[in-house]
Motif scaffolding. Structure first.
Motif, PDB file in Angstrom:
ATOM      1  N   ARG A 130      21.715 -11.653 100.455  1.00 52.65           N
ATOM      2  CA  ARG A 130      20.476 -10.934 100.149  1.00 52.65           C
ATOM      3  C   ARG A 130      20.269  -9.779 101.118  1.00 52.65           C
ATOM      4  O   ARG A 130      19.833  -8.693 100.719  1.00 52.65           O
ATOM      5  CB  ARG A 130      19.275 -11.881 100.215  1.00 52.65           C
ATOM      6  N   HIS A 133      22.548  -6.925 100.068  1.00 52.40           N
ATOM      7  CA  HIS A 133      22.001  -6.276  98.874  1.00 52.40           C
ATOM      8  C   HIS A 133      20.826  -5.379  99.254  1.00 52.40           C
ATOM      9  O   HIS A 133      20.677  -4.277  98.699  1.00 52.40           O
ATOM     10  CB  HIS A 133      21.560  -7.323  97.847  1.00 52.40           C
ATOM     11  N   LEU A 264      28.859  -6.003  95.607  1.00 51.96           N
ATOM     12  CA  LEU A 264      28.000  -4.964  96.175  1.00 51.96           C
ATOM     13  C   LEU A 264      28.300  -3.594  95.569  1.00 51.96           C
ATOM     14  O   LEU A 264      27.395  -2.773  95.379  1.00 51.96           O
ATOM     15  CB  LEU A 264      28.159  -4.929  97.699  1.00 51.96           C
ATOM     16  N   HIS A 267      26.511  -3.600  92.296  1.00 50.74           N
ATOM     17  CA  HIS A 267      25.070  -3.448  92.528  1.00 50.74           C
ATOM     18  C   HIS A 267      24.735  -1.987  92.811  1.00 50.74           C
ATOM     19  O   HIS A 267      23.756  -1.444  92.280  1.00 50.74           O
ATOM     20  CB  HIS A 267      24.647  -4.334  93.702  1.00 50.74           C
TER      21      HIS A 267
END
Length: 492
Positions: A130, A133, A264, A267
Motif C-alpha cells: 500500500r 502504491h 506498480l 497501476h
C-alpha cells in the motif's frame, strides 16, 4: 609535493568551514538566537553541503549550494509542490544571494533504509505494498495536473525540458565518465548513432508533464506512520514520467520482485491514462528505452563517483547494474547491437573473480536477418546450419509457435535426422569446451541458424544449452535473437 598536499587540504577545509559558517549565520539571523549544535549530513553524490542545525525549538536542515540557479529552481519547485499537497520540505529562509537556505527537517529514514531493514519474507507484505502504491500516486501528482501545466518550465534547472540535447548529455555522461574512465576502446561514430536513436525515443513530447529526474528510494523519506515525503528534485524539468518510474522501480540495490514491479507499472499506467493519450503499446515500448537510458546514466554516475572519485559504495554497484542490462530482455537494447556488445564487454570486465570462468554464448538466429555479431571481442565460435532439417514452420498449426513449445519439440524429435545432428554438434563443442577450460579461456560462442529463427534453431540452441549445463561447470548466456530472449544460466 608535501607542501602542495597541505595547501589542498587547507583549501578543502576552508571551503567546508565557509559553508558551515554561512548556514550558521543564516540560522541566527532567522531565529535571533545561537544554534546549539551543527551536524554535517552525508551529501552522497551531490556537490551541495547539507547540515542539521539544532536549536531551542528543534532542528532544521541547512543547505549550501554554489549554483544559484539550481538553488532558485529548488525553492520555486518546493513552493509549487506544497501548493499541490505533496509532502516536501517547506523553505524557512533564503540568504540574500541565494547560496544558502534553511528548510523544514522532515526527519524519518529513507525508503531504501526502511525496506532493507525488513527481513526478505516480510518486506513486501500488504502494508508496504500500500505504501508503494501511495508513492506511485504521489509521483503522478508531481508529474501531472488535471487542468494545465502547473510548472513554469523556464524556471527549471539546467534546462526547461528533457529534449534530445539533454538526453545526449546523459548518454555522454555514460561514455565519458564510465567507458572512458575504465579505458574501454570504442568506435565513437557507431555509438553516437545508437545514442541518437535512444534520444529520439526519449525526448519530451507535447503531452508530457513534470519529470522529477531523481525519483529514487534514497530521496523518499518515511516517518513512523509510514507517510512518505520527498527531497532532492532540483534537477526536475518537463519530460516523460517514465524516467521517474524507472528510477524508482529499477533501482538495482533495492531489487523489487518482478511481480511487484509489474503490479506498480500497471497501476502507474492506469493513472496516467487520465492525463495523456498514451496507448499501452506505446507505453510499453517507451518503457524499454527509458530503462536503457536510466541504466546508462546511472553507470555514468557510478563511473564518476566510484572509479574517478574512488567512492567504494558507488563502485560496488557497477557490476549489478551491468549484469541487469546483460540479462534484460529489453527490446530497445536488443536493437542497439553495438551498445549491447559494449555492455557485454563491460560486464565481463567487472565480473567478480569468484564468478569468472568460461562463458558459453549459445544462441539462435535467422539467416535472412544476417549472421550474429560477436560481442566477446575474440571473434571465435561455432555456427550450425539447421535448414537441412524438416521445418515445422511450413505447417499452419506450428507457424505461431516456437522451438520452445511442446508441439514443435515433438515434431522435431520425431525426425530421424535430429539425434545424429545433435550428437555431431555435441562431439565438436565438447572438445572445445574442455580445451577452453584447461587453458583458462573466458568466452566461446555456439549459434544455430534457420530460415526464420523461430522453430529449429530455437529448439537446437536450447538443447545445446541444456547439454553444456549438465556436463560442464560453465556459465551460459542463452540468446534467441529473433525472439528477443536473453537468459543467463549460472555455473553449477
Amino acid at each position: 609535493m608535501q607542501k602542495y598536499i597541505k595547501t589542498l587540504i587547507f583549501y578543502i577545509f576552508a571551503v567546508i568551514m565557509i559553508g558551515k559558517d554561512r548556514i550558521i549565520k543564516l540560522y541566527e539571523d532567522t531565529f535571533g538566537r545561537k544554534v546549539d549544535c551543527v551536524e554535517k549530513i552525508n551529501s552522497g553524490g551531490s556537490s551541495r553541503k547539507y547540515y542539521r542545525l539544532y536549536g531551542q525549538n528543534g532542528s532544521v536542515i541547512g543547505t549550501v549550494g554554489n549554483s544559484i540557479l539550481e538553488n532558485k529552481a529548488f525553492i520555486y519547485l518546493t513552493g509549487k509542490f506544497i501548493e499541490r499537497g505533496l509532502n516536501t520540505p517547506s523553505i524557512i529562509n533564503v540568504s540574500h544571494d541565494s547560496v544558502a537556505y534553511l528548510q523544514e527537517d522532515l526527519k524519518g529514514i529513507s525508503l531504501f533504509e526502511y525496506l532493507t531493514e525488513i527481513p526478505d519474507e516480510k518486506r513486501y507484505g500488504e502494508e508496504n505494498r500500500r505504501l508503494l502504491h501511495r508513492i506511485i500516486d504521489d509521483l503522478i501528482t508531481f508529474q501531472y495536473s488535471d487542468k494545465h501545466s502547473y510548472i513554469d518550465f523556464e524556471k527549471c534547472y539546467p534546462v526547461a525540458e528533457m529534449d534530445e540535447m539533454a538526453i545526449m548529455w546523459d548518454l555522454n555522461y555514460f561514455k565519458y565518465c564510465f567507458l572512458k574512465a575504465i579505458g574501454l576502446e570504442i568506435e565513437e561514430p557507431k555509438l553516437e548513432k545508437e545514442f541518437r536513436n535512444i534520444a529520439s525515443h526519449c525526448k519530451a513530447k507535447d503531452d508530457d508533464g513534470f519529470m522529477c529526474r531523481d525519483f529514487q528510494s534514497r530521496n523518499i523519506l518515511i516517518d513512523n506512520d509510514l507517510i512518505p515525503s520527498y527531497i532532492d528534485f532540483q534537477g526536475g524539468r518537463k519530460g516523460n514520467g517514465l524516467y521517474d518510474l524507472v528510477s524508482f522501480l529499477w533501482q538495482s540495490r533495492i531489487g523489487y520482485p518482478e511481480t511487484l514491479k509489474n503490479e506498480l507499472v500497471s497501476h502507474y499506467y492506469e493513472r496516467i491514462k487520465e492525463f495523456t493519450n498514451c496507448t499501452r503499446e506505446r507505453f510499453d515500448n517507451d518503457l524499454q528505452y527509458f530503462l536503457l537510458l536510466r541504466s546508462l546514466q546511472t553507470l555514468g554516475a557510478y563511473g564518476l563517483r566510484g572509479i574517478t572519485e574512488r567512492k567504494e559504495l558507488f563502485k560496488r554497484s557497477i557490476y549489478k547494474t551491468l549484469l541487469s542490462l546483460v540479462q534484460s530482455p529489453s527490446v530497445a537494447l536488443h536493437k542497439m547491437t553495438y551498445l549491447r556488445e559494449i555492455i557485454c564487454r563491460c560486464e565481463e570486465m567487472f565480473r567478480p573473480s569468484e564468478e569468472k570462468g568460461l562463458t558459453v554464448t549459445v544462441g539462435s538466429f535467422a539467416y535472412k536477418s544476417g549472421f550474429p555479431e560477436d560481442t566477446s571481442g575474440n571473434g571465435g565460435g561455432f555456427i550450425f546450419d539447421c535448414r537441412a532439417l524438416h521445418n515445422p514452420g511450413r505447417y499452419a498449426e506450428y507457424k505461431q509457435l516456437t522451438g520452445r513449445d511442446i508441439q514443435v519439440k515433438e515434431f522435431i524429435e520425431k525426425e530421424s535426422t535430429t539425434e545424429p545432428f545433435l550428437n555431431n554438434i555435441y562431439g565438436l563443442i565438447d572438445n572445445s569446451v574442455e580445451e577452453y577450460l584447461r587453458r583458462g579461456f573466458t568466452s566461446l560462442s555456439v549459434w544455430t541458424g534457420c530460415t526464420g529463427g523461430r522453430h529449429r534453431s530455437v529448439y537446437f540452441a536450447d538443447k545445446i544449452a541444456d547439454h553444456l549445463h549438465g556436463k560442464f561447470d560453465v556459465r551460459i548466456k542463452l540468446i534467441h535473437r529473433e525472439q528477443g530472449i536473453e537468459e543467463i544460466i549460472e555455473n553449477k
